[in-house]
Design an enzyme around this catalytic site. Sequence first.
Site, PDB file in Angstrom:
ATOM      1  N   MET A  38      -1.185   4.566  -0.898  1.00  0.00           N
ATOM      2  CA  MET A  38      -0.119   4.577   0.260  1.00  0.00           C
ATOM      3  C   MET A  38       0.977   3.431  -0.120  1.00  0.00           C
ATOM      4  SD  MET A  38      -1.710   5.925   3.717  1.00  0.00           S
ATOM      5  CE  MET A  38      -2.521   4.488   4.459  1.00  0.00           C
ATOM      6  N   GLY A  39       0.821   2.711  -1.340  1.00  0.00           N
ATOM      7  CA  GLY A  39       1.668   1.753  -1.523  1.00  0.00           C
ATOM      8  C   GLY A  39       1.216   0.325  -1.076  1.00  0.00           C
ATOM      9  N   LEU A  41       0.741  -2.244  -2.634  1.00  0.00           N
ATOM     10  CA  LEU A  41      -0.410  -2.344  -3.798  1.00  0.00           C
ATOM     11  C   LEU A  41      -0.926  -3.740  -4.046  1.00  0.00           C
ATOM     12  CD1 LEU A  41       0.993   0.061  -6.553  1.00  0.00           C
ATOM     13  CD2 LEU A  41      -0.404   0.485  -4.550  1.00  0.00           C
ATOM     14  N   GLY A  44      -6.823  -4.597  -5.414  1.00  0.00           N
ATOM     15  CA  GLY A  44      -7.842  -3.670  -5.119  1.00  0.00           C
ATOM     16  C   GLY A  44      -7.262  -2.272  -5.897  1.00  0.00           C
ATOM     17  N   HIS A  45      -5.966  -2.041  -5.385  1.00  0.00           N
ATOM     18  CA  HIS A  45      -5.450  -0.893  -6.209  1.00  0.00           C
ATOM     19  C   HIS A  45      -5.270  -0.889  -7.536  1.00  0.00           C
ATOM     20  CE1 HIS A  45      -3.528  -0.619  -2.031  1.00  0.00           C
ATOM     21  NE2 HIS A  45      -4.088   0.522  -1.899  1.00  0.00           N
ATOM     22  N   GLN A  69      -2.216  11.310   8.617  1.00  0.00           N
ATOM     23  CA  GLN A  69      -3.451  10.706   8.814  1.00  0.00           C
ATOM     24  C   GLN A  69      -3.539   9.185   9.804  1.00  0.00           C
ATOM     25  OE1 GLN A  69      -3.745   9.503   4.376  1.00  0.00           O
ATOM     26  NE2 GLN A  69      -4.573   7.757   5.098  1.00  0.00           N
ATOM     27  N   LYS A 157     -13.920   0.894  -0.823  1.00  0.00           N
ATOM     28  CA  LYS A 157     -13.781   0.108   0.532  1.00  0.00           C
ATOM     29  C   LYS A 157     -13.648   1.073   1.641  1.00  0.00           C
ATOM     30  CE  LYS A 157     -10.936  -2.560   3.252  1.00  0.00           C
ATOM     31  NZ  LYS A 157      -9.882  -1.584   3.517  1.00  0.00           N
TER      32      LYS A 157
HETATM   33  O1  PAF Z   1      -6.857   5.328   0.892  1.00  0.00           O
HETATM   34  C1  PAF Z   1      -5.795   5.369   0.988  1.00  0.00           C
HETATM   35  O2  PAF Z   1      -4.676   4.552   0.700  1.00  0.00           O
HETATM   36  C2  PAF Z   1      -5.235   6.962   1.533  1.00  0.00           C
HETATM   37  O3  PAF Z   1      -6.190   7.362   2.805  1.00  0.00           O
HETATM   38  C3  PAF Z   1      -5.060   7.961   0.373  1.00  0.00           C
HETATM   39  C4  PAF Z   1      -6.290   8.526  -0.212  1.00  0.00           C
HETATM   40  C5  PAF Z   1      -3.908   7.634  -0.518  1.00  0.00           C
HETATM   41  C6  PAF Z   1      -4.482   9.331   1.221  1.00  0.00           C
HETATM   42  O4  PAF Z   1      -3.320   9.280   1.739  1.00  0.00           O
END
Ligand code: PAF
Length: 289
Positions: A38-39, A41, A44-45, A69, A157
């Site tokens: 979800m950006g 970043l 971890g990403h 979500q 995580k």
């Molecule tokens: O973990 C996340 O950042 C989000 O839940 C995901 C998997 C990108 C779905 O929107």
Amino acid sequence: MTSPETGLVPVVHTVADLRAQVSAWKSEGLRVGLVPTMGALHHGHLSLVDAIAGHVDRVVVSIFVNPTQFGEGEDLDKYPRQMEADRKALSDTPASLIFAPTVEEMYPGGFASTVSVKGVTEGFEGALRPGHFDGVATIVTKLLMQCGPDVAIFGEKDYQQLAVIRRFVADLDIPVEILGGALIREPDGLAASSRNAYLSEDERRVAGRFNVILKDLVTAVEAGKDLRTAEAEAGKKLIEAGFDTVDYVSIVDPDSLAPLESHDRAARVLAVARLGGVRLLDNMAIGAP
Ligand code: PAF
């Protein structure tokens, strides 16, 4: 793979452009990996991008703050959006393409479908955030269908999220290999999260106690402490350390996430505590007896 003109990773905004690029790679026999995000970043990403690059030839990173979500009263509006910084952060990684769709691209008028998973969604985040995992399962299914990667990776995580994704990918026969990326921590051990940016300096200091308290729990359980006592003690220590509330500290089966009665196998502790309006998640492995 950055563009020679800009030094940045190319971005596409539509499913059609994503599919065109991925099918061009596949026609050359290249394997494609997807890192859904979800950006905002953080390292971890970036560690997920590095980890998946060892399994594929091209890496797509999706950046999409998925509204479905987030529940009512959650941080959808204030969730950090920083496309230019994210693009720069990815330029030092093996990322080949960024997929950054709009909300209209992902949820066009008339959208009416939901992927809903039973069982593994029912406790913890699923119980406290009604609808959250429907939103995650739906968007991840869409991203997997849109990109068609050979491999996709999700951080440990969000341990329950990873279990949910593994469940529906198996149930729906989605032809992709799912990898779990190791939880990445800040130097004081706090689990890396985009939401850490919401913490004040004082709260950030308190947050650094979370992992220490969980490590003590792991050591105590491995030394034979009763599970309910260990959970209760960790909860009490979190409040004493300065957390506002504890949503849960639970020792569970690492696959089904069913709470364990005794330490009769390898396990996982899942925990969420709140600090200054921020929900912090953490989890750790507990070794087999
Ligand atoms: O973990 C996340 O950042 C989000 O839940 C995901 C998997 C990108 C779905 O929107």
